[in-house]
Design an enzyme around this catalytic site. Sequence first.
Site: not given
Ligand code: 5GP
Length: 367
Positions: A182, A184, A187
């Site tokens: 959660g 992300g 996300c």
């Molecule tokens: P960020 O670096 O953008 O904060 O987080 C990246 C991570 O978000 C990804 O490696 C993956 O674990 C997570 N993530 C990517 N797409 C989704 C999504 O649609 N839903 C959720 N719950 N997590 C996601």
Amino acid sequence: MRIHDDIQLDYCDVLLRPKRSALASRSAVNVLREYTFKWCNRTLNATGIVAANMYTTGTFEIARAMQKQNLLAALHKHYSAQEIIDFLTENKKEFGSNDLIFVSSGVSDSDFGKLTTVMNTKLAQNICIDVANGYSPYLMDFVRKVRHTWPDALIMAGNVVTGDMCEDLILNGADIVKVGIGPGSVCTTRKLTGVGRPQFSTVIECADAAHGVGGMICADGGCTVPGDVCKSFCAGADFVMLGGMLAGHEESGGEMSTKIFQTGEVNMVDDEHCAMVLAEKQYKKFYGMSSAYAQEQHYGGLKKYRASEGKVVELPFRGPIEPTLLAILGGMRSCMTYIGAKRLKDMPKCASFYRVNRQLNTIFGNE
Ligand code: 5GP
């Protein structure tokens, strides 16, 4: 009802405390680490930043840019086996090995079939197995099966947020556990399901648990600026996975668009006429892998029993990715001199944190 009432923190809730240090300059620190693993007997020399295996960031182009800086990449799952094999063949010629590349897999039989096709070429040795809910029994079974099939592979598996599950995954064959539910940037799991855990506290607990049984963790999601990457390594992360920070670049995936908007400025044409000033701006799409948009793009639509747990954003186009990667590495070097860590591996040992109410002065905006 049990309530875990010890404080749970995010990266934005803490700042690193500077310390007197003998390090004279940023060039005196080494951001490379020699990684050795619990199961895989290869050694990796890298700075443990990993491009997320999202369609928009797990691209071949980003993988190339990452390796140039000794960083890693997890390829997204939507390339065909043949496309991955062709890339790995080329990449091995360019970089001498595919040691910094993870091939990603879900936990279905067809995922295993595709993984087998790629692994049989012996071009790839690193596997990233990920499911949104790492507490599902399918993940543990799959990790065991993959370890049994490829005893020497480097296996990263996730995602979980608690120490007990990190230990179990490692004891069942994972070298690295991917942690984060959660946090992300795209996300919406926490909004939709109410499930999750603040990422800084997740990293501290999971790193401790994983290290206790000889494994490692990859902190996945929630980094918004280079300082967050530094905090993550300092909290004990061996690897840090980035999505949003790498999105919106030339090498990223996602549709480009151009928008025209009013700047708010007015040009006086003559005494009686004026003209609105318009500006053109380019954007690149970035989206969560379980967003309705991703499911339409890659799985032929949102299934009835599944809800969208991700969102779609349009990021201002950021040009080539290299300056972004250099800024992250520069931030890390500077952080290391502030806290007196000569080597990447020393960061947690040298770090102590302040709990803060506010970390940034935003009077002139958030930049
Ligand atoms: P960020 O670096 O953008 O904060 O987080 C990246 C991570 O978000 C990804 O490696 C993956 O674990 C997570 N993530 C990517 N797409 C989704 C999504 O649609 N839903 C959720 N719950 N997590 C996601």
